[in-house]
Structures are given as C-alpha cells and as structure tokens.
Design an enzyme around this catalytic site. Structure first.
Site, mmCIF file in Angstrom:
data_model
loop_
_atom_site.group_PDB
_atom_site.id
_atom_site.type_symbol
_atom_site.label_atom_id
_atom_site.label_comp_id
_atom_site.label_asym_id
_atom_site.label_seq_id
_atom_site.Cartn_x
_atom_site.Cartn_y
_atom_site.Cartn_z
ATOM 1 N N GLY A 238 8.605 4.151 4.520
ATOM 2 C CA GLY A 238 7.746 4.928 3.824
ATOM 3 C C GLY A 238 8.099 6.441 3.125
ATOM 4 O O GLY A 238 8.476 6.525 4.118
ATOM 5 N N ASN A 239 7.680 5.951 2.242
ATOM 6 C CA ASN A 239 8.079 7.987 1.782
ATOM 7 C C ASN A 239 6.378 7.545 1.208
ATOM 8 O O ASN A 239 5.521 6.924 0.674
ATOM 9 C CB ASN A 239 8.614 7.836 0.622
ATOM 10 C CG ASN A 239 8.813 6.806 -0.472
ATOM 11 O OD1 ASN A 239 8.047 6.484 -0.963
ATOM 12 N ND2 ASN A 239 9.593 5.711 -0.422
ATOM 13 N N ARG A 240 6.192 9.228 0.417
ATOM 14 C CA ARG A 240 4.684 10.145 0.007
ATOM 15 C C ARG A 240 5.273 9.144 -1.743
ATOM 16 O O ARG A 240 3.768 9.689 -2.239
ATOM 17 C CB ARG A 240 4.973 11.408 -0.535
ATOM 18 C CG ARG A 240 4.995 11.422 1.290
ATOM 19 C CD ARG A 240 4.990 13.258 0.660
ATOM 20 N NE ARG A 240 5.122 14.109 2.081
ATOM 21 C CZ ARG A 240 4.183 13.776 3.108
ATOM 22 N NH1 ARG A 240 2.863 13.680 2.927
ATOM 23 N NH2 ARG A 240 4.383 13.597 4.148
ATOM 24 N N ALA A 305 10.823 5.620 -5.785
ATOM 25 C CA ALA A 305 11.803 5.984 -4.905
ATOM 26 C C ALA A 305 11.801 4.819 -3.282
ATOM 27 O O ALA A 305 11.632 4.581 -2.710
ATOM 28 C CB ALA A 305 10.241 6.422 -4.506
#
Ligand code: CTP
Length: 447
Positions: A238-240, A305
C-alpha cells in the site's frame, strides 16, 4: 454501468449495432433485448457477438434467473433504439408481451426512447399522445431527426446518429437524481466504519449543489486515497495516502454545485458528504471504476495515489516462513496507468471527459527539480492539468497543509497554492472551473 439496449422492429435497428459498440467500448455491460419483430432486421447472433452476452426476446426464456424482472431492476440505464410507433404505444399503455415490455415495467433507472418512423406515424395524434404520456411519466423520448427516410420520403422521423444518442444517454445518466450505480457498488456518503474496502449501503439521494455555482450542472469524477495490492489473503502493498486532498477537491466541487462521483481507495479520513460513492481497493478495481464512470463526466480528477507496481503473483494461502530460513522473493509487475489510459481513450475518439487532471508526487533529485519532473510528467500523461507537490516521508502524505504548483498543458502560467488541504482543494477546483470555461464564479460557493 449496466445498460439494457431495447431494439424494436424498425429498419434503423442496424444503426443500433453502432450504438451498442459505443456503449461496450466505453466499458459498459450491455444486455440487448430485441423484440421478436426486431430480429427480422438484425439477428440474435449479431447482438450476441457485439455485446458478448446472451440475447433473449421472450419472457419465458431463462425463467430460472427471473430474467424478466432482474434485467429491468438491475439496469442503470435503459435505451430503446429504435422505438417504433407500435412500441411507444405499448410502453404508454404498459403492455408487456415480450421481455422488453417487462424490462420497461420493472426499470427504475433513467429510460431513453429513440423513435424512428415515417413522418405520418410520428405526427399521428395517437403517437403524439403516447409520447406526451411517456414524457409526463419521466421517460425521455428524443425528437427524431428530419431528413431522408427509408423510402422516397423525407421529413421528421429519422433515427438520430448513434453518437448523438449516446451523448444524450450519458447526459441523462449524469443529470439523473436517481441512484446510478449497481446495488453492489452504490453508496451515498457519509458511510459508517472502516474507510478501506468496498461497501454497499445506500443512505440518501446524491447531493445537488447550489444552482448558481461555478460547476452547477457539471459532473466531476474524483479519485482519492491509496490503492492496496494483495500479496496473499492477509498482506498487501500500500502507500501513505490519507485521501485528504482528494476529499478536499470533491468537497470544493460539491460546494461549487457539481454532481460528484467519488471513487475512494484506502483513506484515513471521512469521504465527502453528498458525493456519490464507489469504494475500491486495488489498482485494477480503480481502473474499472474510472473506465465505467468517467465517460459520462465533464471532468476527471485523479487524486488517488495509485500503485505503479503490484505483486506479479497472488498467493491463495498465507506466505509462511520457510523451514530452511530462506526469504521469499516478491516479483512485481506494472499496473495499468489509468490517467494515461483515459487520455489515450479520448484521443481514440471514445467518450471521456474533456478536462482530465492528474497529480504528481515528486521528490526531485540531483538531475532535475520537482517542477522539471512535473512538466515532464504532464507531457507524458497528456492531461490538461497536473497538480505537482513535493513529497517526503513527513511531507504532504497525511499532513493537513500542503504546497502545490498547477501546471497546464495549454501553456498558461503555472499557478501556485499553499495552505491547508481544504484551501488547496478550492484552488484546484477554481482552475478546474476555468478549464471547463464555466461562466459562474467560485466565490458564490456555499462553504
Ligand atoms: N496514476 C494512474 N495510474 C497509475 C499510476 C498513477 O492513474 N498506475 C495517476 C495518479 O493518480 C496521479 C498521476 O497518475 O494523478 C501521477 O502518478 P505518479 O505515480 O506520481 O506518476 P508516474 O507517472 O507513475 O511517475 P513516477 O515515475 O514519478 O512514479
């Protein structure tokens, strides 16, 4: 979107094959329901081959799936093209001798009927009264074009060109106050609980913004949050992303009067109240949602994102620690570039918003500055505007404040905006309204 294309028995049925292609190429699932008479003009095999789905005309086929009720109930748009004088009369009376009649009696979605017939039939008082009655019940009946008809005659009654019909159909869906998504995807915020993963509840009618707003009458698709790419049943890449910036853009667009379709991935904030919601998890789900919903919109804002890479293999069972102490190797593959794909689809003549906005998260490096990378990305993606921001571990992701520079493909001067993400959302929507050539002013927004 799920579409039922009803075809009735007129010579213009062959033109509906082109209409069907416009619908399927835009990524929609189309069930063609011809009347028995329509099959005299274009056969079942053609409709099945073009739609990739089984085609039935009779109420008593596929009875086990309760087809006669299911098709109408699940449809998000019904288009009857061509609609003969006879089919308009049957629809006005509510007759259901065939599957299409049943679809029309069970559909709760927008219905568009596209008449095509000889002028005498179109102007006959019976047809005039039937059209009036259908319109009074909320069905959209297009006026036919004027021109050369099948025989030697000319006059009103001609079937409009398929791209005009498709544009009208999309406008109808975009402007419809009714829920427009499949029940499995539909949700009008605010939702309850976890913000990641698909959700199905529907709570209220979508928000209708202020009528004088700069985006009144416009539909804007906003993507936000991060994608999650599953490695095995318990792990993901995943990402932030918090989703804050995308939510702020959606809220500013709602305040400016737009109808907002919000496609949200994993987020740590509440989705925008009043937007029509679609929840997604992976890049592929986001891709499919954008390809389904963007074609009917005026603008697409890709604030999500999106993972650029995903695990090449998904493990059905949880990856275990190996006895011999060796570490697993995860091979990655590229994901589809959704933003670039929408621009390419538009270039190929498929319906897509005229205004597409991307975001570029850049760190800059020894070879180029953040803005230089931004300009290169704007050119690579081919969209109308790129919102560039500088990222680092503590910068932008999850923060309330941000600093962005908006770059434009048409050569206009870059515009900088800084402040909390709500203010920057308003600045982005101000530029969006400018790109759409909106005559309204954003300071009329009801914030
Ligand atoms: N995006 C997308 N599909 C992807 C990746 C990104 O639609 N598979 C969109 C994002 O939503 C964003 C824009 O593209 O609007 C920029 O994404 P980013 O990952 O920063 O750009 P890339 O072109 O992938 O470049 P980089 O090499 O910097 O990662």
């Amino acid at each position: 979107m799920r579409i039922v294309l009803g075809v009735t028995g007129g010579i213009a049925a062959y033109k509906s094959a082109l209409l069907l292609r416009l619908m399927t190429e835009a990524g929609h699932q189309v069930d063609v329901v011809p009347t028995p008479a329509a099959l005299n003009f274009v056969g079942q095999a053609t409709w099945e081959a073009l739609s990739g789905r089984p085609v039935r005309t009779d109420t008593f086929e596929a009875v086990d799936t309760v087809n006669h009720v299911r098709l109408g109930r699940e449809a998000e748009l019904v288009v009857v093209a061509p609609a003969t004088a006879d089919s308009l009369a049957r629809a006005a009376v509510g007759l259901a001798p065939d599957l299409l009649g049943n679809v029309l009696l069970t559909a709760t979605c927008p219905v568009l009927m596209v008449p095509a017939m000889h002028t005498e039939m179109w102007t006959h008082p019976a047809t005039v009264a039937n059209v009036e009655l259908l319109r009074s019940r909320g069905i959209t009946v297009l006026d036919p074009d004027s021109g050369r008809l099948t025989g030697q005659d000319t006059g009103p009654g001609r079937f409009p060109e398929p791209d005009r019909i498709w544009a009208q159909a999309q406008e109808l869906v975009a402007g419809s106050p009714r829920p427009r998504l499949a029940a499995s995807q539909r949700q009008t915020s605010p939702p309850a609980g976890d913000h990641a993963g698909p959700d199905a509840a529907s709570h209220s009618e979508p928000h209708r913004g202020p009528e004088g707003g700069a985006l009144a009458g416009r539909t804007v698709v906003v993507t936000a949050g991060g994608t999650r790419e599953a490695l095995d049943p318990v792990r993901y890449l995943g990402n932030r992303s918090s989703g804050k910036q995308g939510v702020a853009v959606a809220e500013a667009a709602l305040a400016a009067g737009a109808h907002v379709l919000f496609i949200g991935g994993a987020m740590s904030v509440e989705p925008p109240a009043g937007a029509e919601m679609v929840r997604v998890e992976s890049t592929q789900e986001l891709h499919d949602a954008v390809m389904t919903h963007a074609p009917g919109a005026d603008a697409l804002v890709m604030a999500a994102a999106v993972a650029d890479f995903r695990p090449a293999e998904y493990m059905d069972a949880k990856i275990k620690k190996a006895e011999d102490g060796s570490n697993p190797v995860i091979r990655l593959e590229r994901t589809p570039d959704i933003l670039a794909e929408t621009v390419q689809a538009r270039g190929a003549g498929r319906p897509m918003p005229g205004t597409i906005i991307g975001f570029g998260a850049e760190t800059g490096d020894a070879t180029a500055s953040v803005l230089e990378f931004g300009r290169a990305k704007l050119a690579r993606k081919g969209c109308e505007m790129l919102v560039v921001n500088q990222v680092g571990r503590d910068k932008v992701f999850g923060q309330d404040t941000t600093e962005v520079t908006m770059l434009f493909a048409d050569g206009r001067e870059p515009v900088a905006a800084a402040g909390d993400k709500t203010e920057v959302g308003v600045a982005i929507v101000t530029e969006l309204a400018g790109l759409l050539g909106s005559p309204g002013r954003l300071d009329r927004m009801d914030q």
